[in-house]
Design a protein around this motif. Structure first.
Motif, PDB file in Angstrom:
ATOM      1  N   LYS A  20       0.831  -1.208   0.000  1.00  0.00           N
ATOM      2  CA  LYS A  20       0.000   0.000   0.000  1.00  0.00           C
ATOM      3  C   LYS A  20       0.863   1.256   0.000  1.00  0.00           C
ATOM      4  CE  LYS A  20      -4.416  -1.405   2.104  1.00  0.00           C
ATOM      5  NZ  LYS A  20      -5.327  -1.154   3.249  1.00  0.00           N
ATOM      6  N   ASP A  21       1.913   1.243   0.821  1.00  0.00           N
ATOM      7  CA  ASP A  21       2.811   2.400   0.890  1.00  0.00           C
ATOM      8  C   ASP A  21       3.527   2.603  -0.441  1.00  0.00           C
ATOM      9  OD1 ASP A  21       4.246   4.480   2.447  1.00  0.00           O
ATOM     10  OD2 ASP A  21       5.986   3.195   2.062  1.00  0.00           O
ATOM     11  N   ARG A  39       1.023   4.098  -2.927  1.00  0.00           N
ATOM     12  CA  ARG A  39       0.785   5.511  -2.636  1.00  0.00           C
ATOM     13  C   ARG A  39       1.960   6.373  -3.098  1.00  0.00           C
ATOM     14  NH1 ARG A  39       2.636   8.596   1.177  1.00  0.00           N
ATOM     15  NH2 ARG A  39       3.497   6.835   2.344  1.00  0.00           N
ATOM     16  N   ARG A  40       3.157   5.942  -2.785  1.00  0.00           N
ATOM     17  CA  ARG A  40       4.353   6.692  -3.183  1.00  0.00           C
ATOM     18  C   ARG A  40       4.492   6.748  -4.708  1.00  0.00           C
ATOM     19  NH1 ARG A  40       8.536   7.554   0.487  1.00  0.00           N
ATOM     20  NH2 ARG A  40       8.108   6.902   2.628  1.00  0.00           N
ATOM     21  N   LYS A 100       2.107   6.724  -6.929  1.00  0.00           N
ATOM     22  CA  LYS A 100       1.148   7.688  -7.467  1.00  0.00           C
ATOM     23  C   LYS A 100       1.604   9.119  -7.205  1.00  0.00           C
ATOM     24  CE  LYS A 100      -3.795   8.779  -7.523  1.00  0.00           C
ATOM     25  NZ  LYS A 100      -5.128   8.410  -7.006  1.00  0.00           N
ATOM     26  N   GLN A 101       2.107   9.377  -5.990  1.00  0.00           N
ATOM     27  CA  GLN A 101       2.541  10.729  -5.632  1.00  0.00           C
ATOM     28  C   GLN A 101       3.825  11.135  -6.354  1.00  0.00           C
ATOM     29  OE1 GLN A 101       2.877  10.610  -1.372  1.00  0.00           O
ATOM     30  NE2 GLN A 101       0.663  10.864  -1.028  1.00  0.00           N
ATOM     31  N   GLN A 123       9.360  10.999  -3.551  1.00  0.00           N
ATOM     32  CA  GLN A 123       8.584   9.983  -2.836  1.00  0.00           C
ATOM     33  C   GLN A 123       9.178   8.585  -3.027  1.00  0.00           C
ATOM     34  OE1 GLN A 123       5.841  10.013  -0.781  1.00  0.00           O
ATOM     35  NE2 GLN A 123       6.067  12.236  -0.662  1.00  0.00           N
ATOM     36  N   SER A 125      -1.779  -4.648  -5.840  1.00  0.00           N
ATOM     37  CA  SER A 125      -2.639  -4.179  -4.743  1.00  0.00           C
ATOM     38  C   SER A 125      -3.944  -4.955  -4.632  1.00  0.00           C
ATOM     39  CB  SER A 125      -2.954  -2.687  -4.935  1.00  0.00           C
ATOM     40  OG  SER A 125      -1.760  -1.933  -4.986  1.00  0.00           O
TER      41      SER A 125
END
Length: 653
Positions: A222-223, A226-227, A229-230, A237, A260
């Motif tokens: 998940k982390d 998220r990274r 995408k950012q 990131q 995911s």
């Protein structure tokens, strides 16, 4: 396409532009910590990185001591950061010549400079006159048209003249084609632009790999998602560990979204394990320290773990030891194995991305302190892996380990020093370098000797390191000409002088090793050697002296007398060019059979002092020869060494 030269600077610790020739296969940057080896690699990488993410940044990259001054002129006159010179290989030239009607020959080079605005400037020269001449002869132009355009020195000028002429249908068609070519180019020389664009499509890109890019033992999915995408808006990131896991996923053809998903566990694991197995097979070709290990990948949740690993599934990398039947976290294993495996993942991933459209596209691999955490013997294994890589890609790597340098390839070594008030300096000159910098090279020679004493079964004893250098390089030169060199199974062992040879023979003989000896000859028999033969310590046929391979048989001689006088004097003059008032010619030397003795007499007669004790340093000449072997060498010299190698091969058969 081969990178042949780098001119880098000003860049970080490089205050003054440094010019460095690049070996077609492997270039080794040797220097102390903080000398600027990493700076040199990163400077090259920013010019042409494979993933196109690097740029020169004034604040980050321009030398700090001059930054305030440079900032005042940067916007109007950005300074050059790097110039890379390339030499197309024959297949590149064949493609270009066929496509653009040129006649470029092997050895043609061109350069690309990049400034601190990240703008490229191309330096390439192609004469368009021969191209125009061939065009006029083969394209059906009338004699009147040819007469009208005969003064045209460029295609652009040719089109200008054709614009004003009354052309027939065929000529109009050619005119239209030429006009289209001119309009598509902003350069004055249209052919130069077209050739450059063709070569640019085949330009080798760089891949920089350091200790920061190693794979982690686990990462939260998940982390990571998220990274990822950012990172579209904030590249920071993604740290090296995140990028390395993404590289592994790309190789497994697994997307972040797919990773995911809550279902499809078996399918995902199968894909990743397939890549892991492939990489394990690759590393085991070269990893000889422990052949009972393999990489295991798993995906599972652990709500009791710390943040962020307690939120959803994690990807785990573990090492399985089949001998002990246990698995341990990847990042708990030896640093050397982690580095090696991580590099394979990163390298294959970049190849996968970069070569998707062109499988033959080459890379320039920039390896920063590779194999530093490996055992000495494992570092030697890694050199074999570097040779494997260099079959398809140029490799430039940094080191200060003697085990990461081939003692018979000092011509590939570039010395890197940080000099007071000057900054980083890069040089091929071993003789003028700080002893602390060249220590790894000296140690490499020592290691070569040491391992030879205990490993090799066939030993060729010589008096010193000069003989080692000459014999290694002459053997290689002869082999490239399909002539007899020294058998690969034979090890050359410098002993430190004739007096020490008897000790070496006693040590080696105790190990039941095969031995041959070559020694300088002073014109009379040596008592110690005679005693060795009398006591049957060594067979007399195994002892050779240098006079046997010169034109002056049974006359005093040295290894240097196997060379023609001209070649030896060429390297003598190069080695001492700063100390000699003028170059010494063969006709300048007094008569005699030993070139070293003749040079010493000449120096004494002319009152030339090359060292306080008189004479000159023989090893310095040998070192100069080893760092830049001749491209051509006379047949007499080759024949002398070939006869020597044939005899030694027969003795140690």
């Amino acid at each position: 396409m081969i990178l042949t030269n780098v001119q880098l600077g000003p860049f970080r610790s490089i205050n003054t532009a440094q010019n460095c020739t690049i070996d077609p296969k492997v270039t080794v940057l040797v220097g102390m910590n903080e000398a600027g080896k990493t700076v040199f690699l990163q400077g090259i990488h920013k010019a042409c990185d494979a993933l196109n993410t690097e740029r020169y940044e004034v604040i980050e990259d321009y030398p700090r001591k001059d930054l305030t001054r440079y900032n005042k002129t940067h916007s109007e006159k950005p300074e050059n950061a790097i110039t890379l010179t390339y030499m197309p290989e024959q297949e590149d030239l064949d493609l270009v010549n066929k496509k653009h009607n040129t006649n470029l020959e092997f050895g043609f080079t061109y350069s690309i400079s990049t400034n601190y605005n990240n703008t490229r400037t191309i330096s390439i020269y192609i004469d368009e006159k021969p191209i125009i001449s061939k065009l006029l002869k083969s394209s059906g132009f009338t004699s009147d048209t040819i007469q009208s355009v005969k003064e045209a020195a460029s295609i652009r000028k040719l089109v200008e003249i054709l614009d004003s002429l009354d052309l027939n249908d065929n000529e109009q068609k050619i005119h239209a084609q030429l006009t289209a070519r001119v309009k598509s180019s902003t350069w004055d020389n249209v052919t130069q632009y077209e050739v450059f664009k063709s070569l640019d499509a085949r330009l080798p890109k760089t891949l920089y790999f350091s200790d920061y890019d190693i794979l982690p033992g686990k990462l939260n999915i998940k982390d990571l998602a998220r990274r990822h995408k950012q990172s579209e808006n904030d590249p920071s990131q993604l740290t090296p560990k995140h990028k390395s896991i993404l590289a592994l996923l790309r190789m497994a053809d697994v997307s972040i979204d797919e990773l995911s998903e809550t279902d499809g566990y078996e399918s995902l694991k199968a894909k990743i394990e397939g890549v892991s197995n492939s990489l394990t097979d690759q590393i085991m070709q070269f990893w000889k320290q422990n052949e009972n290990i393999e990489v295991v990948v798993d995906i599972q949740s652990d709500p009791k773990d710390e943040v962020p690993f307690n939120d959803g599934a994690n990807i785990y990398l573990r090492i399985k030891n089949s001998r002990h039947r246990v698995t341990t976290p990847f990042d708990k294993r030896s640093r050397g194995f982690i580095w090696f495996f991580s590099f394979l993942v990163w390298f294959d991933s970049v190849q996968y991305q970069f070569n998707a459209a062109d499988e033959d596209r080459k890379l320039i691999l920039l390896l920063d302190e590779p194999a530093l955490a490996l055992h000495a013997l494992a570092q030697s294994d890694f050199l074999t892996y570097i040779d494997h890589l260099s079959k398809n890609h140029q490799v430039i790597y940094t080191t200060h380990s003697p085990f990461m340098v081939h003692s018979d390839r000092f011509n590939q070594v570039r010395m890197v020093e940080d000099k007071d008030k000057i900054g980083t300096v890069i040089s091929e000159n071993l003789s003028g370098t700080d002893p602390r910098t060249i220590f790894p090279l000296q140690a490499a020679l020592g290691w070569d000797i040491a391992q030879n004493l205990f490993i090799s079964k066939r030993n060729f004893l010589v008096e010193g390191p000069s003989e080692l250098i000459y014999l290694k390089h002459l053997s290689s030169i002869l082999e490239t000409k399909n002539r007899t060199g020294l058998n690969d199974s034979i090890t050359i062992v410098p002993t430190g002088g004739l007096d020490k040879i008897i000790t070496f023979i006693a040590l080696l003989g105790a190990n039941n090793l095969n031995i041959a000896v070559l020694h300088d000859y002073d014109g009379k028999s040596n008592q110690k050697i005679d005693e060795m033969i009398k006591n049957k310590i060594i067979n007399p046929k195994s002892i050779k002296n240098t006079s046997m391979y010169t034109e002056h048989k049974d006359k005093p001689s040295d290894i240097e007398d196997l060379f023609s006088i001209k070649i030896y004097l060429d390297y003598f003059n190069k080695a001492f060019e700063k100390q000699l008032p003028e170059k010494i010619k063969p006709s300048d030397l007094p008569s005699g059979t030993r070139v070293i003795e003749r040079i010493n007499r000449y120096l004494k007669e002319k009152n030339i002092t090359l060292r306080p004790s008189g004479g000159f340093n023989h090893y310095l000449v040998a070192s100069t020869f080893g760092s830049n072997p001749p491209k051509t060498i006379d047949d007499k010299t080759l024949t002398n060494f070939e006869k020597l190698f044939s005899d030694i091969n027969n003795i140690l058969e």
